[in-house]
Design a protein around this motif. Structure first.
Motif, PDB file in Angstrom:
ATOM      1  N   ILE A  81      -3.021  13.079  31.881  1.00  0.00           N
ATOM      2  CA  ILE A  81      -4.597  13.346  32.271  1.00  0.00           C
ATOM      3  C   ILE A  81      -5.361  12.400  31.400  1.00  0.00           C
ATOM      4  O   ILE A  81      -5.675  12.520  30.049  1.00  0.00           O
ATOM      5  CB  ILE A  81      -4.634  14.917  31.923  1.00  0.00           C
ATOM      6  N   TRP A  82      -6.200  11.815  32.198  1.00  0.00           N
ATOM      7  CA  TRP A  82      -7.317  10.899  31.324  1.00  0.00           C
ATOM      8  C   TRP A  82      -8.391  11.768  30.700  1.00  0.00           C
ATOM      9  O   TRP A  82      -8.886  12.640  31.192  1.00  0.00           O
ATOM     10  CB  TRP A  82      -7.710   9.711  32.059  1.00  0.00           C
ATOM     11  N   ALA A  83      -8.927  11.301  29.452  1.00  0.00           N
ATOM     12  CA  ALA A  83     -10.060  11.932  28.894  1.00  0.00           C
ATOM     13  C   ALA A  83     -10.027  13.337  28.949  1.00  0.00           C
ATOM     14  O   ALA A  83     -10.574  14.214  29.396  1.00  0.00           O
ATOM     15  CB  ALA A  83     -11.481  11.636  29.697  1.00  0.00           C
ATOM     16  N   GLY A  84      -9.101  13.893  27.998  1.00  0.00           N
ATOM     17  CA  GLY A  84      -8.732  15.298  28.031  1.00  0.00           C
ATOM     18  C   GLY A  84      -9.712  16.286  27.415  1.00  0.00           C
ATOM     19  O   GLY A  84      -9.741  17.429  27.474  1.00  0.00           O
ATOM     20  N   SER A  85     -10.811  15.529  26.737  1.00  0.00           N
ATOM     21  CA  SER A  85     -12.003  16.245  25.999  1.00  0.00           C
ATOM     22  C   SER A  85     -12.992  16.582  27.105  1.00  0.00           C
ATOM     23  O   SER A  85     -13.874  17.491  26.864  1.00  0.00           O
ATOM     24  CB  SER A  85     -12.372  15.548  24.952  1.00  0.00           C
ATOM     25  N   SER A  86     -12.944  16.161  28.310  1.00  0.00           N
ATOM     26  CA  SER A  86     -14.018  16.132  29.398  1.00  0.00           C
ATOM     27  C   SER A  86     -13.846  17.707  30.019  1.00  0.00           C
ATOM     28  O   SER A  86     -12.815  18.462  29.594  1.00  0.00           O
ATOM     29  CB  SER A  86     -13.929  15.205  30.378  1.00  0.00           C
ATOM     30  N   GLY A  87     -14.887  18.173  30.711  1.00  0.00           N
ATOM     31  CA  GLY A  87     -14.825  19.249  31.525  1.00  0.00           C
ATOM     32  C   GLY A  87     -13.672  19.366  32.304  1.00  0.00           C
ATOM     33  O   GLY A  87     -12.667  20.414  32.386  1.00  0.00           O
ATOM     34  N   VAL A  88     -13.286  18.401  33.110  1.00  0.00           N
ATOM     35  CA  VAL A  88     -12.059  18.366  33.976  1.00  0.00           C
ATOM     36  C   VAL A  88     -10.858  18.275  33.288  1.00  0.00           C
ATOM     37  O   VAL A  88      -9.864  18.731  33.501  1.00  0.00           O
ATOM     38  CB  VAL A  88     -12.181  17.290  35.157  1.00  0.00           C
ATOM     39  N   GLY A  89     -11.016  17.433  32.260  1.00  0.00           N
ATOM     40  CA  GLY A  89      -9.794  17.316  31.255  1.00  0.00           C
ATOM     41  C   GLY A  89      -9.489  18.410  30.790  1.00  0.00           C
ATOM     42  O   GLY A  89      -8.111  18.554  30.556  1.00  0.00           O
ATOM     43  N   VAL A  90     -10.243  19.301  30.105  1.00  0.00           N
ATOM     44  CA  VAL A  90      -9.906  20.529  29.561  1.00  0.00           C
ATOM     45  C   VAL A  90      -9.338  21.545  30.671  1.00  0.00           C
ATOM     46  O   VAL A  90      -8.074  22.088  30.406  1.00  0.00           O
ATOM     47  CB  VAL A  90     -11.281  21.100  28.947  1.00  0.00           C
ATOM     48  N   ALA A  91      -9.870  21.496  31.660  1.00  0.00           N
ATOM     49  CA  ALA A  91      -9.394  22.459  32.869  1.00  0.00           C
ATOM     50  C   ALA A  91      -7.864  21.796  33.216  1.00  0.00           C
ATOM     51  O   ALA A  91      -7.019  22.480  33.505  1.00  0.00           O
ATOM     52  CB  ALA A  91     -10.228  22.298  33.961  1.00  0.00           C
ATOM     53  N   GLY A  92      -7.791  20.445  33.506  1.00  0.00           N
ATOM     54  CA  GLY A  92      -6.491  19.845  33.795  1.00  0.00           C
ATOM     55  C   GLY A  92      -5.341  20.210  32.694  1.00  0.00           C
ATOM     56  O   GLY A  92      -4.407  20.569  33.315  1.00  0.00           O
ATOM     57  N   ILE A  93      -5.628  19.983  31.413  1.00  0.00           N
ATOM     58  CA  ILE A  93      -4.712  20.515  30.508  1.00  0.00           C
ATOM     59  C   ILE A  93      -3.994  21.972  30.503  1.00  0.00           C
ATOM     60  O   ILE A  93      -2.966  22.476  30.659  1.00  0.00           O
ATOM     61  CB  ILE A  93      -5.044  20.209  29.049  1.00  0.00           C
ATOM     62  N   GLN A  94      -5.081  22.787  30.626  1.00  0.00           N
ATOM     63  CA  GLN A  94      -4.911  24.324  30.845  1.00  0.00           C
ATOM     64  C   GLN A  94      -4.146  24.590  32.013  1.00  0.00           C
ATOM     65  O   GLN A  94      -2.913  25.143  31.949  1.00  0.00           O
ATOM     66  CB  GLN A  94      -6.040  25.135  30.808  1.00  0.00           C
ATOM     67  N   LEU A  95      -4.445  24.153  33.283  1.00  0.00           N
ATOM     68  CA  LEU A  95      -3.965  24.327  34.494  1.00  0.00           C
ATOM     69  C   LEU A  95      -2.627  23.649  34.704  1.00  0.00           C
ATOM     70  O   LEU A  95      -1.613  24.522  34.906  1.00  0.00           O
ATOM     71  CB  LEU A  95      -4.701  23.583  35.539  1.00  0.00           C
ATOM     72  N   ALA A  96      -2.377  22.693  34.012  1.00  0.00           N
ATOM     73  CA  ALA A  96      -1.104  21.764  33.947  1.00  0.00           C
ATOM     74  C   ALA A  96      -0.070  22.527  33.387  1.00  0.00           C
ATOM     75  O   ALA A  96       1.075  22.833  33.464  1.00  0.00           O
ATOM     76  CB  ALA A  96      -1.023  20.293  33.489  1.00  0.00           C
ATOM     77  N   LYS A  97      -0.456  23.113  31.953  1.00  0.00           N
ATOM     78  CA  LYS A  97       0.222  23.770  31.031  1.00  0.00           C
ATOM     79  C   LYS A  97       0.675  25.272  31.750  1.00  0.00           C
ATOM     80  O   LYS A  97       1.665  25.719  31.424  1.00  0.00           O
ATOM     81  CB  LYS A  97      -0.433  23.910  29.836  1.00  0.00           C
ATOM     82  N   LEU A  98      -0.063  25.782  32.319  1.00  0.00           N
ATOM     83  CA  LEU A  98      -0.153  27.072  32.975  1.00  0.00           C
ATOM     84  C   LEU A  98       1.194  26.952  34.201  1.00  0.00           C
ATOM     85  O   LEU A  98       1.919  27.882  34.659  1.00  0.00           O
ATOM     86  CB  LEU A  98      -1.369  27.683  33.559  1.00  0.00           C
ATOM     87  N   MET A  99       1.256  25.789  34.653  1.00  0.00           N
ATOM     88  CA  MET A  99       1.979  25.514  35.949  1.00  0.00           C
ATOM     89  C   MET A  99       3.519  24.898  35.206  1.00  0.00           C
ATOM     90  O   MET A  99       4.359  24.620  36.072  1.00  0.00           O
ATOM     91  CB  MET A  99       1.382  24.573  36.752  1.00  0.00           C
ATOM     92  N   GLY A 100       3.471  24.960  33.908  1.00  0.00           N
ATOM     93  CA  GLY A 100       4.932  24.438  33.267  1.00  0.00           C
ATOM     94  C   GLY A 100       5.018  23.110  33.243  1.00  0.00           C
ATOM     95  O   GLY A 100       6.143  22.538  32.983  1.00  0.00           O
ATOM     96  N   ALA A 101       4.046  22.304  33.261  1.00  0.00           N
ATOM     97  CA  ALA A 101       4.268  20.814  33.238  1.00  0.00           C
ATOM     98  C   ALA A 101       4.075  20.450  31.760  1.00  0.00           C
ATOM     99  O   ALA A 101       3.858  21.130  31.001  1.00  0.00           O
ATOM    100  CB  ALA A 101       3.027  20.263  34.059  1.00  0.00           C
TER     101      ALA A 101
END
Length: 342
Positions: free
Chosen positions: A173-193
């Motif tokens: 996930i590029w630019a993890g500190s951005s709004g979509v980056g934050v959402a992406g980290i959370q959602l990916a981890k929720l899915m077990g990635a």
């Protein structure tokens, strides 16, 4: 009513705070919402700059992500009533065509985003069709509730719908500190990635780790494809790229054979050079993402209500300080969402 209007295209000086803008008038199937908070997106900046092919009529009101309280409902509205605390689904569609009826409203030929062509939420009041009003999760503040619709919906479409993310998927996930980056980290981890994120400073990297990222790479100081290949020699399964021109081909280089690049946003430009042979020989999938379906937003809202996802609000500005908020976002000083309190 109080509002921040866009009077011309260009810099932040084109945003004016006024106190006498005409109130929206609703139809029988529409809802008038008194705005409590509206989150900024890079879309706001692109519209303000006149950088998109679609340009609104001026004066315009920006703002796609809105939370508030129902002020008035049309005579045909049954799903909400006056006084309800709500969130607005920012994707606007006709509701009648084949795509809308098939649950793929983001493919509607008349698709729009609140604040793109239609007047948005940088104001005391905003109107939308009743189908675009969702009850606000009770466990979220208005500022938090305004921070999830566009970002989490786009990321859901990218990772879940298009990316087909699975437990143990390897995701960059590029630019993890951005709004979509934050959402992406959370959602990916929720899915077990397994999540590799990029960040531009040690402080932002630390916060990405706290959100759940397994590895964080500084995208200003390190060769991202090289570092990814050091972690996973064959590459990753999915790359989520919302940066654009400067990162597009680097994203491709990070993918394993059969990997998927899900992409949206052009913060650094919209032109990319592609080696077509490299793409097809490795069976890499390039998957464009534009928002997502309204039905998926209900799924996301359910996860938020259960506390499985949580928006991150970086800073809240008053509505009259919209110019300063735009500068703050453009300078990438944020971690998470920048919000205007109305």
């Amino acid at each position: 009513m109080r509002a921040v209007i866009l009077k011309g295209f260009g810099g932040v000086e084109n945003l004016d705070y006024v106190e006498d803008f005409p109130k929206p008038q609703i139809k029988e199937d529409e809802v008038l919402v008194r705005v409590k908070a509206v989150a900024l997106n890079h879309l706001d900046i692109w519209v303000r700059m006149g950088a998109l092919a679609v340009k609104p009529e001026l004066p315009h009101i920006l703002g796609s992500d809105v939370s508030g309280v129902v002020e008035r409902v049309g005579s045909l509205v049954k799903n909400v009533k006056e006084g309800d605390e709500v969130v607005i689904a920012p994707g606007l569609s006709c509701g009648l065509c084949h795509e809308c009826q098939s649950g793929r409203d983001n493919l509607c030929k008349d698709y729009d985003i609140l604040g793109l062509r239609s007047k948005g939420g940088y104001a005391e009041l905003v109107k939308v069709h009743a189908r675009n009003v969702i009850r606000k999760p009770k466990n979220l503040s208005f500022e938090e509730a305004a921070s999830y619709p566009l970002t989490y919906l786009t990321v859901w479409n990218a990772l879940v719908v298009k990316g087909n993310i699975k437990p143990n998927s390897r995701v960059l996930i590029w630019a993890g500190s951005s709004g979509v980056g934050v959402a992406g980290i959370q959602l990916a981890k929720l899915m077990g990635a397994f999540v590799i994120a990029t960040a531009g400073s040690p402080e932002k990297a630390r916060k990405c780790i706290e959100l759940g990222a397994d590895v964080v790479i500084n995208h200003y100081e390190e060769d991202i494809p090289k570092r990814v290949r050091e972690i996973f020699k064959e590459g990753v399964d999915i790359v989520m790229d919302h940066v654009g021109e400067k990162t597009f081909w680097k994203s491709v280089e990070c993918l394993k054979r059969g990997g998927k690049l899900v992409f949206f946003g052009t913060t650094t430009g919209s032109t990319a050079n592609i080696d077509v042979r490299y793409i097809f020989v490795r069976e890499i999938e390039l998957l464009g993402v534009y928002m997502g379906s309204r039905s998926d937003l209900f799924k996301i809202t359910g996860l938020l209500e259960r506390g499985l996802l949580k928006p991150v609000v970086d800073r809240v500005f008053d509505l009259k300080d919209a110019r300063e908020a735009h500068r703050y976002l453009e300078e990438s000083r944020h971690f998470g969402k920048v919000v205007l309190r109305v």
